[in-house]
Design an enzyme around this catalytic site. Sequence first.
Site, PDB file in Angstrom:
ATOM      1  N   GLU A   1      -8.587  58.664 -27.960  1.00 18.61           N
ATOM      2  CA  GLU A   1      -8.001  57.892 -26.855  1.00 18.61           C
ATOM      3  C   GLU A   1      -9.059  57.037 -26.164  1.00 18.61           C
ATOM      4  OE1 GLU A   1      -7.756  61.090 -27.506  1.00 18.61           O
ATOM      5  OE2 GLU A   1      -5.973  62.014 -26.653  1.00 18.61           O
TER       6      GLU A   1
ATOM      7  N   ASN B   1     -10.990  59.839 -33.390  1.00 18.41           N
ATOM      8  CA  ASN B   1     -12.084  60.689 -32.901  1.00 18.41           C
ATOM      9  C   ASN B   1     -13.273  60.585 -33.846  1.00 18.41           C
ATOM     10  OD1 ASN B   1     -10.384  62.137 -34.682  1.00 18.41           O
ATOM     11  ND2 ASN B   1     -11.109  64.107 -33.955  1.00 18.41           N
TER      12      ASN B   1
HETATM   13  N1  THU Z   1      -9.886  65.120 -29.473  1.00 15.63           N
HETATM   14  C1  THU Z   1      -9.428  63.851 -29.284  1.00 15.63           C
HETATM   15  O1  THU Z   1      -9.734  62.946 -30.072  1.00 15.63           O
HETATM   16  N2  THU Z   1      -8.652  63.615 -28.202  1.00 15.63           N
HETATM   17  C2  THU Z   1      -8.297  64.535 -27.262  1.00 15.63           C
HETATM   18  O2  THU Z   1      -7.706  64.197 -26.256  1.00 15.63           O
HETATM   19  C3  THU Z   1      -8.621  65.947 -27.500  1.00 15.63           C
HETATM   20  C4  THU Z   1      -9.581  66.221 -28.583  1.00 15.63           C
HETATM   21  C5  THU Z   1     -10.749  65.387 -30.622  1.00 15.63           C
HETATM   22  C6  THU Z   1     -12.158  65.753 -30.272  1.00 15.63           C
HETATM   23  C7  THU Z   1     -12.578  66.549 -31.487  1.00 15.63           C
HETATM   24  O3  THU Z   1     -13.037  65.662 -32.478  1.00 15.63           O
HETATM   25  C8  THU Z   1     -11.295  67.194 -31.968  1.00 15.63           C
HETATM   26  O4  THU Z   1     -10.225  66.491 -31.351  1.00 15.63           O
HETATM   27  C9  THU Z   1     -11.175  68.665 -31.648  1.00 15.63           C
HETATM   28  O5  THU Z   1     -11.429  68.903 -30.319  1.00 15.63           O
END
Ligand code: THU
Length: 140
Positions: free
Chosen positions: A56, A43
Site C-alpha cells: 500500500e 510488498n
Molecule cells: N504487508 C503489506 O504489504 N501490507 C500490509 O498492510 C501488511 C503487510 C506485507 C509486509 C510483508 O512483506 C508481508 O506482508 C507479511 O507481513
Amino acid sequence: MDPIKKLVAAAREVRERAYAPYSKYLVGAAVRSESGAVFAGCNVENASYGLTICAERNALAAMIAAGGSRWTEIAVVTEDEGTPCGACRQVMAEFAAPAARIHLFSARTGEISSYSIGELLPDAFTLQSRRSIECADTSE
Ligand code: THU
C-alpha cells in the site's frame, strides 16, 4: 470494465511481482488518484526484516512521485482479504480524499470487502488538529 474490477486487476497484476521470500505473503495494491490515474505497488521484503515496505505504501509513494495528491480508491489483494497494517492506514489517511474507499480482495476466494478510511483508522492522527488540541490543553 467496472472501475473497482479494474483496480483489483491492477493490484493482482502487481502482486505477481511482490518480493516476499521471507514471509511468502504476497500483497498487491493499486490506488486511483483524484485525476483517475492508477498507481500500483507490491510488498518488497529485505533480509534485514524491518526494512520491508508494504504494498500500500509503495503504491501511494508512486502516486505522490507522479504528482498526485489525493486518492479516491485503493484495492489491496492478498490471499485472504488481509487488512492493511497500522502504518499503511496512517499513510492512507494522509492522502485520502473525503469519500475514499478501500477494497480488500481475496485472491483465494474472490471475495471483496470495502471500507472507508474512518472505519479502518478512526480518529487518525493529523499534525495540525492534534497539536492545536494539545497546546490548548497544556495552557489551561
Ligand atoms: N504487508 C503489506 O504489504 N501490507 C500490509 O498492510 C501488511 C503487510 C506485507 C509486509 C510483508 O512483506 C508481508 O506482508 C507479511 O507481513
